[in-house]
Write an enzyme that holds these catalytic residues in place. Sequence first.
Site, PDB file in Angstrom:
ATOM      1  N   TYR A   1     -11.577   2.899  -3.723  1.00 40.56           N
ATOM      2  CA  TYR A   1     -10.863   3.988  -4.381  1.00 40.56           C
ATOM      3  C   TYR A   1     -11.933   4.747  -5.137  1.00 40.56           C
ATOM      4  CZ  TYR A   1      -6.039   2.393  -3.656  1.00 40.56           C
ATOM      5  OH  TYR A   1      -4.832   2.058  -3.116  1.00 40.56           O
TER       6      TYR A   1
ATOM      7  N   ASP B   1      -5.767   8.318   1.587  1.00 38.49           N
ATOM      8  CA  ASP B   1      -4.356   8.723   1.561  1.00 38.49           C
ATOM      9  C   ASP B   1      -3.711   8.478   0.204  1.00 38.49           C
ATOM     10  OD1 ASP B   1      -4.155   5.978   1.484  1.00 38.49           O
ATOM     11  OD2 ASP B   1      -3.093   5.759   3.381  1.00 38.49           O
TER      12      ASP B   1
ATOM     13  N   HIS C   1      -0.789   3.301   4.655  1.00 38.06           N
ATOM     14  CA  HIS C   1      -0.908   2.476   3.455  1.00 38.06           C
ATOM     15  C   HIS C   1       0.270   1.488   3.363  1.00 38.06           C
ATOM     16  CE1 HIS C   1      -3.404   2.946  -0.393  1.00 38.06           C
ATOM     17  NE2 HIS C   1      -2.647   1.921  -0.683  1.00 38.06           N
TER      18      HIS C   1
HETATM   19  C1  LIG Z   1       0.513  -5.146  -2.152  1.00 37.00           C
HETATM   20  C2  LIG Z   1      -0.351  -4.171  -1.421  1.00 37.00           C
HETATM   21  C3  LIG Z   1      -1.469  -3.673  -2.045  1.00 37.00           C
HETATM   22  C4  LIG Z   1      -2.290  -2.779  -1.375  1.00 37.00           C
HETATM   23  N1  LIG Z   1      -3.412  -2.342  -2.003  1.00 37.00           N
HETATM   24  C5  LIG Z   1      -4.213  -1.460  -1.359  1.00 37.00           C
HETATM   25  C6  LIG Z   1      -5.375  -0.987  -2.002  1.00 37.00           C
HETATM   26  O1  LIG Z   1      -5.686  -1.353  -3.139  1.00 37.00           O
HETATM   27  N2  LIG Z   1      -6.144  -0.101  -1.322  1.00 37.00           N
HETATM   28  C7  LIG Z   1      -5.823   0.339  -0.055  1.00 37.00           C
HETATM   29  O2  LIG Z   1      -6.551   1.151   0.522  1.00 37.00           O
HETATM   30  N3  LIG Z   1      -4.734  -0.130   0.578  1.00 37.00           N
HETATM   31  C8  LIG Z   1      -3.936  -1.005  -0.039  1.00 37.00           C
HETATM   32  N4  LIG Z   1      -2.825  -1.469   0.604  1.00 37.00           N
HETATM   33  C9  LIG Z   1      -2.561  -1.064   2.009  1.00 37.00           C
HETATM   34  C10 LIG Z   1      -3.157  -2.070   2.999  1.00 37.00           C
HETATM   35  O3  LIG Z   1      -4.554  -2.032   2.984  1.00 37.00           O
HETATM   36  C11 LIG Z   1      -2.695  -1.769   4.431  1.00 37.00           C
HETATM   37  O4  LIG Z   1      -2.956  -0.421   4.727  1.00 37.00           O
HETATM   38  C12 LIG Z   1      -1.209  -2.075   4.614  1.00 37.00           C
HETATM   39  O5  LIG Z   1      -0.837  -3.198   3.870  1.00 37.00           O
HETATM   40  C13 LIG Z   1      -0.893  -2.327   6.080  1.00 37.00           C
HETATM   41  O6  LIG Z   1       0.460  -2.583   6.260  1.00 37.00           O
HETATM   42  P1  LIG Z   1       1.103  -4.071   6.333  1.00 37.00           P
HETATM   43  O7  LIG Z   1       1.209  -4.538   4.927  1.00 37.00           O
HETATM   44  O8  LIG Z   1       2.427  -3.837   6.956  1.00 37.00           O
HETATM   45  O9  LIG Z   1       0.190  -4.905   7.173  1.00 37.00           O
HETATM   46  C14 LIG Z   1      -1.980  -2.366  -0.047  1.00 37.00           C
HETATM   47  C15 LIG Z   1      -0.846  -2.878   0.586  1.00 37.00           C
HETATM   48  C16 LIG Z   1      -0.034  -3.774  -0.089  1.00 37.00           C
HETATM   49  C17 LIG Z   1       1.176  -4.320   0.613  1.00 37.00           C
END
Ligand SMILES: Cc1cc2nc3c(=O)[nH]c(=O)nc-3n(C[C@H](O)[C@H](O)[C@H](O)COP(=O)(O)O)c2cc1C
Length: 505
Positions: free
Chosen positions: A245, A273, A365
């Site tokens: 980030y 995003d 995301h």
């Molecule tokens: C609890 C949670 C926290 C997340 N934190 C971040 C983050 O800090 N940075 C980021 O780029 N994506 C974050 N994501 C998105 C994940 O990297 C990923 O794109 C997403 O979880 C994929 O979908 P899925 O959970 O269905 O596998 C987060 C997702 C979840 C569920």
Amino acid sequence: MSLASNSSPLISSETAKQHASRDSCWIIVHGSVYDVTDFLDEHPGGSQIILKYAGQDATEAYEPIHPPDAITTNLPKNKHLGPVDPDTIVAIAKEVTEEEKRRQALLAARPPLDEIINLHDFEVESELPCPSAKGWAYYSSASDDEITIRENRLAFQRVWFRPRVLRNVAKVDWSTTILGQKSSLPVYISATALGKLGHPDGELNLTRAAGKHGVIQMIATLASCSFDEIVDAGVPGQPFFVQLYVNRDREITKRYVQHAEKRGVKGLFITVDAPQLGRREKDMRLKLIGEESGAKVQEGQKDVPKDQGVARAISAFIDPSLCWDDIPWFLSITKIPIILKGISTAEDALLAYDSGVHGIVLSNHGGRQLDTARSGLEILIEVTDALKKRGATRQFDIFVDGGVRRASDVLKALALGAKAVGVGRAFLYAYCAYGQPGVEKAIQIFRDELEMNMRLLGVTTLDELRPEMVDARALNVHTGSIAEDNLFRGTYQPLSLAKFRDAKL
Ligand SMILES: Cc1cc2nc3c(=O)[nH]c(=O)nc-3n(C[C@H](O)[C@H](O)[C@H](O)COP(=O)(O)O)c2cc1C
């Protein structure tokens, strides 16, 4: 780990206790004393929660929802007062909270791990042992009406296989390389923040399982465990990716990236995003309930309204002015391959290609940002077509994430041109419920399903996957009936209507 200088005199806990007001507020975190008086109104989580711990040790409350170096990075050096004198700390007999008692009871009631047979099963289980309702709300939430999180699953069901038969599939190999690194699966662990809300060891559960089974973990900027703690927990030579980030203060970003490079990180995934974090209503509503019960954690904060939930409270540093003009700067400060995480159109995929980065993640995301954005899988077809039309020849990897729960999902994405897929929640839920063994089991499930699906599809290696092996004609059709995914439907918790306290019929 305390960053306070070793030469600072020890401060007794009695002295710290005398600074327990808004006019002079000290707190102890990880054995060091900090003067946070001037920071009270800037704290993204509000001043009240800090004042609750004024003059005392706040480590336990601080740990799950802050990266360990948050306080040392955000507070000017002259406010780092020095180490607390350990001899003056009086051990306080801790009461086991009702929540902890509930968590322990739920953990004890979990089914044995060998009864878990698919990745949905973890989701059923993880709601229960998640240490706090806040943790579950933060992990499971998605933005607005949560249409996109559901669409992420449904999109995979609009793609059908066209299997080939009578091929010799006695030996099947699903290993691959991702950004030049060997991976035992065509799956990497995507970044998910705040791992300690789900398990006391947080992200280390992922690190240890990934190291043991040759899977690559992407470390989140907002991980509960520090970046170094995670890398140190790896086995020798274990590859890591890091998610970024971008901070408004580019010097902080530069230091972070260059430190990651020094520690041997193999891929820098810049999240593009999230100029602002989505409104995740499960998370927000829970915060409101917390306030009713007296936990006014965001009261007194200037910039973040009090109902914004954990997600927004921790992300105020993210720079919304990040734009394409910044890409050359990132390419100039590091030699780590750069991947833009969160591309949603062919137009932006082409801009990314032209900008010189090394790849993209087609991702929304996990449905947590723009609701009704399309699934990464759906975008894949227009992106590969656009790159082909452009005559793209240089190495440029396309990854997909969102909604992956089955090896068949992985194979569909690979057949349509993805190099590998990212998985967030499935691994997160696996360790909430079972710690490291849970993550190992999730990896095993992927292996078992890959073996079977590759055989049934008629491929022995991932290179043999072709677009002709799937029928994706329905992928961008958003109308008509589709087969229900009963397991997903069963674990998905629909938003509930607000219960307004004074509502009268
Ligand atoms: C609890 C949670 C926290 C997340 N934190 C971040 C983050 O800090 N940075 C980021 O780029 N994506 C974050 N994501 C998105 C994940 O990297 C990923 O794109 C997403 O979880 C994929 O979908 P899925 O959970 O269905 O596998 C987060 C997702 C979840 C569920």
